[in-house]
Design a protein around this motif. Sequence first.
Motif: not given
Ligand SMILES: Nc1ncnc2c1ncn2[C@@H]1O[C@H](COP(=O)(O)OP(=O)(O)OP(=O)(O)O)[C@@H](O)[C@H]1O
Length: 463
Positions: A182, A186, A373
């Motif tokens: 999480s 992704k 973040e």
């Molecule tokens: N490599 C990165 N660079 C900049 N911002 C990032 C990066 N990775 C994640 N973020 C930021 O962190 C937050 C979470 O990212 P995201 O929603 O894509 O994660 P996820 O893997 O889909 O999480 P979940 O499994 O909880 O849905 C977002 O606000 C995203 O913009």
Amino acid sequence: MPPATAETPPGRILIVDDEPVVGDVLTALLASEGHHVEVAADAASGRFLLEDGGPWDALLLDVMLPDADGLDVLRWVRERVPDLAVFMITAFGSVEDAVAAMKFGAFHYLTKPFKNDEVRLLVAKAVQTTRLRVENKDLKRALEQRFRFEKIVGKSHAMQELYRFIEQVAPSRSTVLIQGESGTGKELVAHAIHRRSARADKPFVVVSSHSIPTDLLEDNLFGHTRGAFTGAAGAKPGLLEVADGGTALFDEISTVSPEVQVKLLRVIQEKEFLPLGAIESRVVDVRILAATNEDLKTLVDQGRFREDLYYRLNVINLTVPPLRKRAEDIPLLVEHFLGRFNEENAKDVARVTPEVLERLLGYPWPGNVRELENVVERGVVLARGREIGVDLLPKDMLATVSLPEVASLPEGMGFYDAVARYERQLIESALRRAGGVQKVAAEALGLKPTTLNEKIKRLGISV
Ligand SMILES: Nc1ncnc2c1ncn2[C@@H]1O[C@H](COP(=O)(O)OP(=O)(O)OP(=O)(O)O)[C@@H](O)[C@H]1O
Ligand SMILES: [Mg+2]
């Protein structure tokens, strides 16, 4: 005619002056240095050459022009081409003009009559400065490009590899399964795949299935016709229809109910689906991406996820690494988020203190980038000065186990009980900091996940 010396690179010089003599003298002088020189006789043609004839290394600008005030032109130049070196040409003795010009950011001023050596030298220096500035900017941009991909920030080897992989798989129509804990990004990865595909200018929709009842999810996905159920006053297109021609991301695919799994399989295989209440199925062209933070294969083995759907989704598999495995990305991400939250909050926080950085680098980040973040956002909002100090970090991040000085056993406790109690404290604290994720806690403790799990069971620790 002396050639341009090694340390004075030839530049492109624009002169804006209405007196032909001035233009001629300066042109002769600077051309003999190897520079390329052009002359405009008024502000209008000067502006034209500045916009369409560039790039220029230096501008020699008369304070008094037939059609405009030179200082107005200067202001205009500062906005359009802030990096350009500007010399104001003033008559000897008009100090006020010169001072005003410096205030507007002129590089220097040249007084008439010109001293040839001075003009030569100053222009050479300006050309050099401009070149350096442009080079630095190019370099910085190149670095920035390497360290970000679409909206993803990260310079670690693992992320660079991910960028290359995304680039490779994006153009195809294949289904991609994006795995990762999480908060690892992704959704950003899915978006990057869409942006780098031929579908980039078509819609990108996110279908989140987590904690949404099956009925509602189906309605969101497939839509319904008018009167399909009581209360369906009008027809509603589903997300799949909205995404036609584009890409749909199925977020947290592992939480999709068996009923929806079957229908999804049909969408992938037949590219069609049936809106609720419709008689004929709709055909759509949607590229499917799926994200999960659970290991789908395990769910398949446990009979909780359809095997056929798993294989359909898992054509291409991509894993986003957790943040604790790429700590070298942390400083860059901090900088990125500082910039963003400064802007959002109209603040000017420049950095985190070295101590904070050290903590951030050593923290296991169970919530990954999302957690970082949030930490930076909190810091920016609460910061009074230009730094984020340790006092602005969330308390549970700081909770470290302090090793008590154990001189003797606590009253009435045997050796093994005392060790067990200590073990329990260490594990509970690590679990708390890991947000209950055993894998993360195990890593922080330097234990194998299986070992930690055994200890948790043996000590009866509730997770
Ligand atoms: N490599 C990165 N660079 C900049 N911002 C990032 C990066 N990775 C994640 N973020 C930021 O962190 C937050 C979470 O990212 P995201 O929603 O894509 O994660 P996820 O893997 O889909 O999480 P979940 O499994 O909880 O849905 C977002 O606000 C995203 O913009
Ligand atoms: Mg997500």
